[in-house]
Design an enzyme around this catalytic site. Structure first.
Site, PDB file in Angstrom:
ATOM      1  N   ASP A  81      -5.339  -0.975   4.058  1.00  0.00           N
ATOM      2  CA  ASP A  81      -4.181  -1.150   4.829  1.00  0.00           C
ATOM      3  C   ASP A  81      -3.824  -2.589   4.466  1.00  0.00           C
ATOM      4  O   ASP A  81      -4.461  -3.607   4.901  1.00  0.00           O
ATOM      5  CB  ASP A  81      -4.346  -1.059   6.187  1.00  0.00           C
ATOM      6  CG  ASP A  81      -3.363  -1.195   7.196  1.00  0.00           C
ATOM      7  OD1 ASP A  81      -2.024  -1.280   6.779  1.00  0.00           O
ATOM      8  OD2 ASP A  81      -3.687  -1.277   8.293  1.00  0.00           O
ATOM      9  N   THR A  82      -2.859  -3.089   3.899  1.00  0.00           N
ATOM     10  CA  THR A  82      -2.363  -4.323   3.597  1.00  0.00           C
ATOM     11  C   THR A  82      -1.195  -4.768   4.605  1.00  0.00           C
ATOM     12  O   THR A  82      -0.731  -4.095   5.275  1.00  0.00           O
ATOM     13  CB  THR A  82      -1.669  -4.450   2.221  1.00  0.00           C
ATOM     14  OG1 THR A  82      -0.457  -3.648   2.115  1.00  0.00           O
ATOM     15  CG2 THR A  82      -2.682  -3.863   0.937  1.00  0.00           C
ATOM     16  N   ASP A 137       0.900  -1.154   0.069  1.00  0.00           N
ATOM     17  CA  ASP A 137       0.014   0.104  -0.084  1.00  0.00           C
ATOM     18  C   ASP A 137       0.836   1.258   0.173  1.00  0.00           C
ATOM     19  O   ASP A 137       0.299   2.412   0.306  1.00  0.00           O
ATOM     20  CB  ASP A 137      -0.841  -0.135   1.228  1.00  0.00           C
ATOM     21  CG  ASP A 137      -0.453  -0.146   2.518  1.00  0.00           C
ATOM     22  OD1 ASP A 137       0.991   0.175   2.729  1.00  0.00           O
ATOM     23  OD2 ASP A 137      -0.936  -0.861   3.489  1.00  0.00           O
ATOM     24  N   ARG A 154       1.174   7.118   0.193  1.00  0.00           N
ATOM     25  CA  ARG A 154       0.255   6.018   0.908  1.00  0.00           C
ATOM     26  C   ARG A 154      -1.028   5.911   0.109  1.00  0.00           C
ATOM     27  O   ARG A 154      -1.764   6.848  -0.018  1.00  0.00           O
ATOM     28  CB  ARG A 154       0.036   6.406   2.232  1.00  0.00           C
ATOM     29  CG  ARG A 154      -0.705   5.354   3.389  1.00  0.00           C
ATOM     30  CD  ARG A 154       0.238   4.216   3.419  1.00  0.00           C
ATOM     31  NE  ARG A 154      -0.644   3.382   4.527  1.00  0.00           N
ATOM     32  CZ  ARG A 154      -1.606   2.521   4.492  1.00  0.00           C
ATOM     33  NH1 ARG A 154      -2.245   2.376   3.147  1.00  0.00           N
ATOM     34  NH2 ARG A 154      -1.933   1.771   5.404  1.00  0.00           N
ATOM     35  N   GLU A 200       2.054  -6.264   6.646  1.00  0.00           N
ATOM     36  CA  GLU A 200       3.189  -5.519   6.578  1.00  0.00           C
ATOM     37  C   GLU A 200       4.241  -6.803   5.945  1.00  0.00           C
ATOM     38  O   GLU A 200       3.865  -7.912   6.149  1.00  0.00           O
ATOM     39  CB  GLU A 200       3.737  -5.397   8.006  1.00  0.00           C
ATOM     40  CG  GLU A 200       3.106  -4.229   8.887  1.00  0.00           C
ATOM     41  CD  GLU A 200       3.520  -2.814   8.097  1.00  0.00           C
ATOM     42  OE1 GLU A 200       4.520  -2.752   7.700  1.00  0.00           O
ATOM     43  OE2 GLU A 200       2.354  -2.199   8.069  1.00  0.00           O
ATOM     44  N   ARG A 212       3.489  11.483   4.417  1.00  0.00           N
ATOM     45  CA  ARG A 212       3.247  10.789   2.987  1.00  0.00           C
ATOM     46  C   ARG A 212       1.909  11.325   2.199  1.00  0.00           C
ATOM     47  O   ARG A 212       1.101  11.617   3.056  1.00  0.00           O
ATOM     48  CB  ARG A 212       2.983   9.304   3.229  1.00  0.00           C
ATOM     49  CG  ARG A 212       4.191   8.622   4.119  1.00  0.00           C
ATOM     50  CD  ARG A 212       3.904   7.160   4.232  1.00  0.00           C
ATOM     51  NE  ARG A 212       2.725   7.125   4.967  1.00  0.00           N
ATOM     52  CZ  ARG A 212       2.553   6.025   5.759  1.00  0.00           C
ATOM     53  NH1 ARG A 212       3.156   4.690   5.418  1.00  0.00           N
ATOM     54  NH2 ARG A 212       1.585   5.893   6.710  1.00  0.00           N
TER      55      ARG A 212
END
Length: 220
Positions: A62-63, A46, A57, A65, A105
């Protein structure tokens, strides 16, 4: 009614300040017009660097980590995103509300060849959750799609172990050639000897080969 409206506005302003976001003129604003950009470096599922937008971003998704802390399906999501971005003939971005997060970001919707990348990630089951800093243009669509994906048990919701990322066997992998040469004409020539590029401290490093100016030349 007016008091309720004022109170709500104050609460939203406070929320944006606490989260370190730039307060947009209208938190319910629609996404801006798309603009064409180009990839300079893919980071993970992401996050990526773009020529115009910079360190970005992806909005709302939210993928897992895949860098410092490896989470299930993190590497898979990262590989999927990076492949899509690198192979895309056309990348377009959109702003939607606040343009920066508390880490500096840029926040963007990402389109690859006319398809919303965030939507593709949700469809594959690579989005673990949504983060909500405002009201976004495609929010409702993604929420409903996520519910369907969970029911179909795709990706993260399948209950299955993450499939192995395709890698060349170390025993069969061709070893890079060795050389004492430090002056290369381009990255293609340099990678024959240094497949992953070279850092700024390396004798073969040349600033002209460091496109994103991150202190690493010819990285893939």
């Amino acid at each position: 009614m007016k008091k309720v409206s004022v109170a709500l506005s104050v609460w939203m302003v406070v929320a944006f300040i606490v989260m370190g976001l730039t307060i947009p003129a209208d938190v319910n604003a629609k996404a801006s017009a798309k603009f064409t950009d180009s990839l300079t470096k893919c980071v993970d599922g992401d996050t990526a660097h773009f020529k115009k937008a910079g360190y970005s971003r992806f909005l709302y998704v939210d993928t897992p980590e895949s860098t410092k802390k490896i989470e299930p399906y993190g590497k898979t999501a990262s590989q999927y995103t990076c492949t899509k971005l690198k192979k895309a003939k056309k990348i377009q971005l959109q702003y939607d509300g606040a343009r920066k997060d508390k880490y500096g970001r840029t926040l963007v919707w990402v389109w690859v060849d006319g398809q919303l990348l965030q939507e593709l990630l949700v469809k594959k089951g690579y989005v673990k959750k949504f983060y909500d800093y405002g009201t976004y243009s495609y929010e409702s669509k993604l929420v409903h799609l996520q519910a369907t994906v969970k029911k179909k048990k795709k990706g993260l919701w399948s209950g299955k172990k993450e499939p192995s990322i395709a890698k060349t066997s170390s025993s069969k992998k061709k070893k890079p050639a060795t050389t004492k040469k430090t002056n290369f004409k381009n990255c293609t020539e340099l990678r024959k000897y240094y497949p992953h590029g070279v850092s700024k401290s390396h004798p073969a490093y040349q600033s002209k080969m460091d496109r994103d100016h991150d202190g690493w030349a010819c990285e893939r």
